[in-house]
Motif scaffolding. Structure first.
Motif, PDB file in Angstrom:
ATOM      1  N   GLU A 256      -6.305   3.337   7.314  1.00 19.18           N
ATOM      2  CA  GLU A 256      -5.556   3.231   6.054  1.00 19.18           C
ATOM      3  C   GLU A 256      -5.102   1.810   5.730  1.00 19.18           C
ATOM      4  O   GLU A 256      -4.844   1.505   4.574  1.00 19.18           O
ATOM      5  CB  GLU A 256      -4.337   4.168   6.020  1.00 19.18           C
ATOM      6  CG  GLU A 256      -4.696   5.643   6.095  1.00 19.18           C
ATOM      7  CD  GLU A 256      -3.484   6.521   5.853  1.00 19.18           C
ATOM      8  OE1 GLU A 256      -2.351   6.002   5.848  1.00 19.18           O
ATOM      9  OE2 GLU A 256      -3.686   7.729   5.649  1.00 19.18           O
ATOM     10  N   GLU A 257      -4.974   0.922   6.730  1.00 24.20           N
ATOM     11  CA  GLU A 257      -4.518  -0.428   6.431  1.00 24.20           C
ATOM     12  C   GLU A 257      -5.683  -1.320   5.992  1.00 24.20           C
ATOM     13  O   GLU A 257      -6.847  -1.021   6.275  1.00 24.20           O
ATOM     14  CB  GLU A 257      -3.818  -1.043   7.641  1.00 24.20           C
ATOM     15  CG  GLU A 257      -2.611  -0.275   8.124  1.00 24.20           C
ATOM     16  CD  GLU A 257      -1.506  -0.135   7.080  1.00 24.20           C
ATOM     17  OE1 GLU A 257      -1.576  -0.790   6.022  1.00 24.20           O
ATOM     18  OE2 GLU A 257      -0.583   0.654   7.326  1.00 24.20           O
TER      19      GLU A 257
ATOM     20  N   GLU B 221     -10.792   1.961  -5.237  1.00 25.19           N
ATOM     21  CA  GLU B 221      -9.641   1.801  -6.120  1.00 25.19           C
ATOM     22  C   GLU B 221      -8.678   0.751  -5.576  1.00 25.19           C
ATOM     23  O   GLU B 221      -8.118  -0.055  -6.332  1.00 25.19           O
ATOM     24  CB  GLU B 221      -8.919   3.150  -6.285  1.00 25.19           C
ATOM     25  CG  GLU B 221      -9.689   4.177  -7.085  1.00 25.19           C
ATOM     26  CD  GLU B 221     -10.023   3.682  -8.490  1.00 25.19           C
ATOM     27  OE1 GLU B 221      -9.132   3.072  -9.136  1.00 25.19           O
ATOM     28  OE2 GLU B 221     -11.163   3.884  -8.932  1.00 25.19           O
ATOM     29  N   GLN B 222      -8.480   0.745  -4.270  1.00 26.16           N
ATOM     30  CA  GLN B 222      -7.590  -0.244  -3.674  1.00 26.16           C
ATOM     31  C   GLN B 222      -8.143  -1.653  -3.847  1.00 26.16           C
ATOM     32  O   GLN B 222      -7.405  -2.582  -4.198  1.00 26.16           O
ATOM     33  CB  GLN B 222      -7.381   0.068  -2.190  1.00 26.16           C
ATOM     34  CG  GLN B 222      -6.574   1.325  -1.921  1.00 26.16           C
ATOM     35  CD  GLN B 222      -6.345   1.550  -0.443  1.00 26.16           C
ATOM     36  OE1 GLN B 222      -7.061   1.024   0.403  1.00 26.16           O
ATOM     37  NE2 GLN B 222      -5.341   2.346  -0.119  1.00 26.16           N
TER      38      GLN B 222
ATOM     39  N   ASP C  44     -11.704   1.555   0.258  1.00 22.98           N
ATOM     40  CA  ASP C  44     -11.353   2.414  -0.866  1.00 22.98           C
ATOM     41  C   ASP C  44     -11.559   1.577  -2.134  1.00 22.98           C
ATOM     42  O   ASP C  44     -10.884   0.574  -2.342  1.00 22.98           O
ATOM     43  CB  ASP C  44      -9.896   2.858  -0.740  1.00 22.98           C
ATOM     44  CG  ASP C  44      -9.447   3.782  -1.852  1.00 22.98           C
ATOM     45  OD1 ASP C  44      -9.685   3.459  -3.039  1.00 22.98           O
ATOM     46  OD2 ASP C  44      -8.826   4.824  -1.559  1.00 22.98           O
TER      47      ASP C  44
ATOM     48  N   GLU D 194      -7.629  -2.816  -7.423  1.00 20.48           N
ATOM     49  CA  GLU D 194      -6.250  -3.220  -7.699  1.00 20.48           C
ATOM     50  C   GLU D 194      -5.965  -4.624  -7.159  1.00 20.48           C
ATOM     51  O   GLU D 194      -5.347  -5.454  -7.836  1.00 20.48           O
ATOM     52  CB  GLU D 194      -5.272  -2.217  -7.076  1.00 20.48           C
ATOM     53  CG  GLU D 194      -5.190  -0.884  -7.792  1.00 20.48           C
ATOM     54  CD  GLU D 194      -4.118  -0.005  -7.184  1.00 20.48           C
ATOM     55  OE1 GLU D 194      -2.981  -0.483  -7.042  1.00 20.48           O
ATOM     56  OE2 GLU D 194      -4.433   1.146  -6.832  1.00 20.48           O
ATOM     57  N   LEU D 195      -6.407  -4.898  -5.937  1.00 19.79           N
ATOM     58  CA  LEU D 195      -6.181  -6.211  -5.345  1.00 19.79           C
ATOM     59  C   LEU D 195      -6.840  -7.312  -6.169  1.00 19.79           C
ATOM     60  O   LEU D 195      -6.219  -8.330  -6.491  1.00 19.79           O
ATOM     61  CB  LEU D 195      -6.721  -6.239  -3.914  1.00 19.79           C
ATOM     62  CG  LEU D 195      -5.947  -5.457  -2.859  1.00 19.79           C
ATOM     63  CD1 LEU D 195      -6.749  -5.381  -1.562  1.00 19.79           C
ATOM     64  CD2 LEU D 195      -4.590  -6.090  -2.594  1.00 19.79           C
TER      65      LEU D 195
ATOM     66  N   ARG E 290       0.834  -1.207   0.000  1.00 17.20           N
ATOM     67  CA  ARG E 290       0.000   0.000   0.000  1.00 17.20           C
ATOM     68  C   ARG E 290       0.865   1.251   0.000  1.00 17.20           C
ATOM     69  O   ARG E 290       0.624   2.191  -0.761  1.00 17.20           O
ATOM     70  CB  ARG E 290      -0.932  -0.004   1.224  1.00 17.20           C
ATOM     71  CG  ARG E 290      -1.862   1.209   1.291  1.00 17.20           C
ATOM     72  CD  ARG E 290      -2.564   1.294   2.634  1.00 17.20           C
ATOM     73  NE  ARG E 290      -1.625   1.418   3.744  1.00 17.20           N
ATOM     74  CZ  ARG E 290      -1.004   2.537   4.073  1.00 17.20           C
ATOM     75  NH1 ARG E 290      -1.174   3.654   3.373  1.00 17.20           N
ATOM     76  NH2 ARG E 290      -0.168   2.557   5.111  1.00 17.20           N
TER      77      ARG E 290
ATOM     78  N   GLY F 233       2.249   1.815  -3.440  1.00 17.01           N
ATOM     79  CA  GLY F 233       1.324   1.892  -4.565  1.00 17.01           C
ATOM     80  C   GLY F 233       1.356   0.642  -5.427  1.00 17.01           C
ATOM     81  O   GLY F 233       1.189   0.706  -6.647  1.00 17.01           O
ATOM     82  N   ARG F 234       1.555  -0.528  -4.818  1.00 18.30           N
ATOM     83  CA  ARG F 234       1.658  -1.791  -5.549  1.00 18.30           C
ATOM     84  C   ARG F 234       0.624  -2.806  -5.047  1.00 18.30           C
ATOM     85  O   ARG F 234       0.912  -3.982  -4.920  1.00 18.30           O
ATOM     86  CB  ARG F 234       3.059  -2.387  -5.386  1.00 18.30           C
ATOM     87  CG  ARG F 234       4.170  -1.600  -6.035  1.00 18.30           C
ATOM     88  CD  ARG F 234       4.089  -1.663  -7.568  1.00 18.30           C
ATOM     89  NE  ARG F 234       5.320  -1.239  -8.188  1.00 18.30           N
ATOM     90  CZ  ARG F 234       5.692   0.020  -8.374  1.00 18.30           C
ATOM     91  NH1 ARG F 234       4.863   0.989  -7.989  1.00 18.30           N
ATOM     92  NH2 ARG F 234       6.839   0.323  -8.940  1.00 18.30           N
ATOM     93  N   LEU F 235      -0.594  -2.354  -4.812  1.00 20.37           N
ATOM     94  CA  LEU F 235      -1.608  -3.273  -4.313  1.00 20.37           C
ATOM     95  C   LEU F 235      -1.970  -4.341  -5.343  1.00 20.37           C
ATOM     96  O   LEU F 235      -2.378  -5.442  -4.977  1.00 20.37           O
ATOM     97  CB  LEU F 235      -2.856  -2.505  -3.873  1.00 20.37           C
ATOM     98  CG  LEU F 235      -2.711  -1.773  -2.537  1.00 20.37           C
ATOM     99  CD1 LEU F 235      -3.975  -0.983  -2.224  1.00 20.37           C
ATOM    100  CD2 LEU F 235      -2.409  -2.743  -1.398  1.00 20.37           C
ATOM    101  N   ARG F 236      -1.809  -4.031  -6.624  1.00 27.29           N
ATOM    102  CA  ARG F 236      -2.047  -5.072  -7.629  1.00 27.29           C
ATOM    103  C   ARG F 236      -1.104  -6.258  -7.391  1.00 27.29           C
ATOM    104  O   ARG F 236      -1.500  -7.413  -7.532  1.00 27.29           O
ATOM    105  CB  ARG F 236      -1.864  -4.512  -9.035  1.00 27.29           C
ATOM    106  CG  ARG F 236      -2.211  -5.524 -10.132  1.00 27.29           C
ATOM    107  CD  ARG F 236      -1.952  -4.981 -11.525  1.00 27.29           C
ATOM    108  NE  ARG F 236      -2.311  -5.946 -12.525  1.00 27.29           N
ATOM    109  CZ  ARG F 236      -3.470  -5.978 -13.178  1.00 27.29           C
ATOM    110  NH1 ARG F 236      -4.396  -5.074 -12.902  1.00 27.29           N
ATOM    111  NH2 ARG F 236      -3.724  -6.899 -14.091  1.00 27.29           N
TER     112      ARG F 236
END
Length: 290
Positions: free
Chosen positions: A132-133, A97-98, A95, A101-102, A55, A58-61
């Protein structure tokens, strides 16, 4: 969770689990008889605290890829073909968007494995999770014919251990990694390379050799995970110089981790092991059973 606590929990839960008729508790995946010929194999895991660094970077994918690869790799250790994956995302505040991505990352790996991502659950739990986590958990189910089950029971002294290279740290040991990093910047590609998927590697080896056992190298390192799948009385003997370790493990050593701890916690460049009576000519042999 520390490795010692994890082992203690497994021991304390065994009786309750086996009272339901389950067998094989403590393996990489549980087996359930579907009919007289076939069994379902199922495994559940999470990305763990690696997701905190993903997170930040910026690499949640990549975190989604980690989850699917980890769960699918566990299931194929039984000899099963993966059928489908379910996922669970939870956070103090969701979120979109998060989450996207996952799930997109998990779907990428599922496509590569021929495994359907059939659904899941998303939960907002303020007060349970830190601000945030987030957490990402998955369950993979596969299928295997009874006569194709791989359970380690046929292993014998003199069998050789074949290793498949890892892409890096994979998905275990990140509580220690985070402690080393603290709030500092870090090399994203070095530390967060996605967990490697071993479906094609394992299938290729099974076409060439009699695979008696498979061990996904997760928490507990190479020896800890091989010990889970070989019969009592057999001991894996590893040639630790048989392969070149990826740069990330040299970085960990440079941070002051000694060799014993590196071997106990990390995969050190071998993410999946197979036990075979004789290795193909092109295989990476890393040891034998004694």
């Amino acid at each position: 969770m520390s490795l010692a606590i994890a082992e203690e929990i497994v021991g304390r839960l065994r009786a309750a689990v086996e009272s339901t008729g389950a067998t094989g508790f403590g393996g990489f995946a549980g087996l359930y008889p579907l009919d007289e010929r076939r069994l379902l194999a199922a495994s559940m895991d999470s990305v763990g605290s690696k997701l905190m660094l993903a997170r930040r970077a910026g690499r949640l994918r990549w975190g989604g890829m980690d989850l699917a690869a980890h769960c699918i790799n566990d299931v194929i250790c039984t000899g099963a073909d993966p059928l489908f994956l379910l996922d669970y995302v939870a956070a103090s505040r969701i979120d979109q968007e998060q989450v996207t991505e996952l799930v997109e990352g998990a779907a990428e790996v599922c496509r590569a494995a021929g495994c359907a991502l059939i659904g899941g659950e998303t939960a907002e739990l303020p007060g349970v999770y830190q601000e945030e986590e987030l957490d990402f958990v998955g369950t993979c189910v596969g299928i295997v014919d009874r006569d194709q089950v791989i359970d380690g029971s046929r292993c014998a002294a003199g069998d050789v251990i074949v290793g498949f290279p890892s892409s890096g740290i994979h998905t275990n040991g990140f509580s220690l990694v985070r402690a080393l990093i603290g709030d500092d910047e870090f090399d994203v590609d070095l530390l967060l390379a996605p967990h490697r998927l071993y479906v094609d590697d394992v299938r290729a080896l099974r076409r060439q050799a009699d695979v008696k056992a498979l061990a996904h190298v997760t928490g507990g390192g190479i020896l800890g995970n091989l010990t889970r799948v070989v019969p009592s009385g057999l001991e894996p003997k590893i040639d630790w110089d048989a392969w070149e370790r990826p740069a990330v493990f040299r970085w960990l050593a440079a941070q002051g981790l000694d060799e014993d701890e590196l071997r106990r916690v990390f995969n050190l460049g071998v993410g999946m092991c197979a036990v075979v009576p004789e290795a193909p000519a092109d295989a990476l042999v890393i040891g034998e059973l004694a």
